[in-house]
Enzyme design. Structure first.
Site, PDB file in Angstrom:
ATOM      1  N   TYR B 113      20.391   3.505  -9.247  1.00  0.00           N
ATOM      2  CA  TYR B 113      20.893   3.494 -10.934  1.00  0.00           C
ATOM      3  C   TYR B 113      21.878   3.156 -11.638  1.00  0.00           C
ATOM      4  O   TYR B 113      22.848   3.484 -10.819  1.00  0.00           O
ATOM      5  CB  TYR B 113      20.280   5.539 -10.652  1.00  0.00           C
ATOM      6  CG  TYR B 113      20.869   6.028 -11.887  1.00  0.00           C
ATOM      7  CD1 TYR B 113      20.373   6.845 -12.269  1.00  0.00           C
ATOM      8  CD2 TYR B 113      22.471   6.133 -12.294  1.00  0.00           C
ATOM      9  CE1 TYR B 113      20.832   7.632 -13.245  1.00  0.00           C
ATOM     10  CE2 TYR B 113      22.645   7.001 -12.967  1.00  0.00           C
ATOM     11  CZ  TYR B 113      21.903   7.490 -13.865  1.00  0.00           C
ATOM     12  OH  TYR B 113      21.553   8.086 -14.990  1.00  0.00           O
ATOM     13  N   GLU B 201      21.352   4.162 -19.800  1.00  0.00           N
ATOM     14  CA  GLU B 201      20.579   3.973 -18.467  1.00  0.00           C
ATOM     15  C   GLU B 201      19.693   2.999 -17.680  1.00  0.00           C
ATOM     16  O   GLU B 201      18.195   3.008 -18.460  1.00  0.00           O
ATOM     17  CB  GLU B 201      20.193   5.859 -18.521  1.00  0.00           C
ATOM     18  CG  GLU B 201      20.175   6.585 -17.329  1.00  0.00           C
ATOM     19  CD  GLU B 201      19.205   7.602 -16.673  1.00  0.00           C
ATOM     20  OE1 GLU B 201      19.540   8.334 -16.521  1.00  0.00           O
ATOM     21  OE2 GLU B 201      17.978   8.254 -17.765  1.00  0.00           O
TER      22      GLU B 201
END
Lengths: 292, 392
Positions: B113, B201
């Site tokens: 991530y 993101e």
């Protein structure tokens, strides 16, 4: 006493020749504040407010010639970041920026810049400061507040008026009212002002009106727990706001579990803040706290 | 402002960041051509069909399908395009899928991530990575916060090389992959800063079996205040993904957010608007919307505000709560009277005006022939409007 501004503050208005700037500068002057001039690059040498005050080309010039120590900013968003930094670099002690819509990334840099100077910065996107009967540095209507002993800190403009109105109905006035703004990056936090009100002998109780989003109310509450002797009354607007939606203010958005109204109120109460559930009960609750 | 995954990936590509590539279509008739193009240009023989909507949780909701063949891909396109996708972020009504991305399938060795956003408390941007790729970051933050590693970006200095190296090391990357990560992270921050993003993101950021670092998904939101600086970004806005009444309100500079209750609200100021919704809930009602008419409320804003509130069929009563500061209540009162006359109202309206010229305003309303319920205090107004909504 009061905090931040009083009748001796020497106020200049950046953007005084614009429509917003000239209107509100006149209102500040009419309230009795000591407005000593304005700044509009390229218009130095002119006068503003029907000849009442001089216009300077720069904050530096205004600082030198009329000893300005407070600046109120109405410059449009594309130029506002620069205007704030100019005031700070010129050594203006208190800078209040009303402008709404400044890009957040610019504010990140402005805040870092201002911190390298000795200036205190309030806003942006805020209604400013009002010390009743002494000075108004912002856009709050003068009649909403009366001289008194309650320090009022708020992220919102009209909710500040509502709170002042409710205090008035209980026969209470304010030492100083400050709207700190609802943007994600602001110059002065609730914690900063809480410390000042605690130190101000005229202030007997402090009202903090917060909103969903961010963690500044919690930071202030945690400090208050062991360091503030005066009663602190808190309200958080936005308990019905859905997560992930921006409720008007750029910063009023629940992006994590701790940023909801319920979570903030719970943590504030745990720190000894008197949490008001209904926005209609702010005045009453302060009165009760002062009578204890 | 939000954009779709395929648009975010185009931006990443423009900054030289490796992405899972593909072709995005709006019409099922383009399906074969799209699959063939992905096959020819990217050498893909397996595909991932991805619904393009502005909400997370697409995979769990059935909007992302791995397809082992051309036939499977075509079948999945037919199924996903036009479906109503329900995820934890869309609400129960779901979202109609109007676009799908036909993407190359990649062999995944590891999933990470990576994200950049503003740390409000610090007043700095923060670059964060986690070895727990593919998971909701809020979940990771709750269960294993030690797995999220952050680097704060000092304003004006950008993401320094040593910081990017620290992040790569935190993910356990070595050698060529670590080098790739350092370059990618610095480009990502450059994109974030140059385009005034509020979040970037990449979840998941993958290492392929071949050892390459690739953005498998991408989410980018932008700071609305900065859109005037980025015309090309502003053009990526997809009005189909927004509530039509919110889009309409935006045209009149009204800040409106639709909710699912029955009490319409018209208020000046965001804080007071939120507090008004709160008190409606506290006295047993449910707000139908957030509406901030702003500091310059006048006859036109009141009229437009009414029209937008009343376009919601769930609205059973309306509360107008105005605290006049710079705004004069008598002007608002005239606006209300005029609006009620032209708009043919079929729901009760409760009005509470306080502040500048409130007394004159109350007289104006009392002497007019429009049917309004007047309230004195904030609480009184909330009780009256909730009663009115219940009785309508």
């Amino acid at each position: 006493m009061s905090i931040l501004v009083n009748k001796d503050s020497k106020i200049i208005v950046q953007g005084i020749t614009g429509s917003e700037g000239s209107f509100h500068a006149a209102q500040c002057l009419e309230y009795g504040g000591n407005v000593v001039g304005g700044v509009t690059p390229g218009k130095g040498g002119q006068t503003a407010l029907e000849g009442a005050v001089p216009v300077f080309n720069s904050c530096q010039e205004a600082r030198k010639k009329v000893g300005a120590n407070v600046s109120l900013i109405f410059v449009p968003p594309p130029f506002a970041a620069d205007a704030i930094m100019e005031a700070a670099a010129a050594g203006i002690e208190l800078i209040v920026c009303i402008t709404e819509g400044i890009p957040v990334a610019q504010m990140v840099e402005v805040k870092a810049f201002v911190e390298t100077t000795g200036s205190r910065f309030i806003g942006p996107n805020c209604p400013g400061i009002l010390t009743p009967d002494e000075a108004k540095v912002g856009i709050m209507p003068g009649f909403i507040a009366k001289k008194g002993t309650v320090g009022l800190i708020s992220k919102s403009g009209t909710l500040t008026y509502e709170a002042a109105h409710q205090l008035g109905e209980e026969g209470l006035g304010q030492s100083t009212c400050i709207g700190i703004g609802g943007d994600p990056i602001i110059g002065t936090t609730m914690l900063d002002l809480l410390k000042m009100f605690e130190a101000d002998p005229e202030t007997e109780a402090i009202v903090m009106i917060g909103e969903i989003g961010g963690s500044m109310e919690i930071e202030a509450a945690q400090y208050a727990k062991d360091n503030v002797s005066k009663p602190v009354i808190g309200f958080i607007a936005g308990q019905t706001a859905p997560p992930g939606r921006r409720m008007g203010h750029a910063g009023a958005i629940v992006s994590g579990a701790d940023e909801s109204a319920a979570a903030k109120k719970k943590l504030m109460a745990a720190c000894g803040i008197i949490v008001v559930e209904s926005p209609a009960d702010i005045g009453r609750t302060v009165k009760e706290a002062l009578n204890k | 402002m939000k954009i779709h995954e395929y648009q975010a990936k185009e931006l990443l590509k423009g900054y030289g960041i490796p992405i899972q590539d593909g072709v995005t279509i709006e019409d099922a008739a383009q399906a074969e051509a799209a699959v063939d193009q992905v096959n020819a240009e990217l050498g893909a023989e397996q595909y991932v069909i991805k619904a393009q909507i502005h909400a997370g949780g697409r995979g769990k909701g059935g909007g992302v399908k791995f397809s082992t063949s051309r036939e499977k891909a075509l079948e999945n396109i037919q199924n996903i395009l036009g479906m109503t996708l329900i995820t934890h972020q869309t609400g129960a009504e779901g979202r109609l899928v109007k676009k799908v991305m036909v993407a190359e399938a990649l062999d995944i060795k590891q999933e990470f991530y990576a994200a950049i956003t503003l740390d409000r408390a610090k007043g700095m941007d923060t670059f964060m990575v986690s070895s727990e790729g593919g998971m909701e970051i809020e979940e990771v933050a709750k269960t294993s916060p030690e797995k999220i590693v952050k680097e704060a970006i000092v304003p004006g200095f950008g993401l320094r090389s040593f910081q990017a190296r620290n992040l790569a090391l935190a993910l356990g990357l070595e050698g060529a992959a670590a080098k790739q990560a350092v370059g990618m992270f610095q480009k990502l921050y450059k994109l974030y800063r140059e385009l005034d993003c509020s979040i970037v993101e990449i979840n998941p950021l993958i290492v392929t079996e071949q050892g390459d670092l690739v953005a498998l998904d991408a989410k980018i939101n932008f700071d609305d205040n900065a859109l005037y600086l980025h015309k090309d970004v502003a053009e990526m806005r997809d009005l189909d993904e927004e509530d039509p009444s919110e889009v309409e309100a935006g045209k009149f500079d009204l800040n409106y957010i639709k909710l699912d209750g029955s009490v319409g609200c018209m208020v000046n100021g965001a804080g007071l608007a939120m507090a008004t919704m709160d008190i409606i809930k506290q006295v047993g009602g449910s707000p139908a919307n957030f509406l901030d008419v702003g500091g310059g409320a006048n006859v036109e804003t009141v009229k437009n505000g009414f029209r937008i509130i009343l376009s919601d069929p769930n609205v059973k009563a309306v509360l107008i709560n105005i605290f006049g500061g710079i705004v004069r209540c008598d002007r608002i009162a005239n606006g209300i009277i005029e609006a009620v006359k032209v708009l043919d109202l079929n729901v009760p309206v409760v009005v509470r005006l306080a502040g500048t010229n409130a007394e004159i305003a109350k007289e104006l309303l009392a002497n007019s022939d429009v049917d309004l319920i007047s309230a004195d205090s904030f609480e009184d107004a909330a009780i009256k409007v909730v009663e009115a909504a219940a009785g309508n």
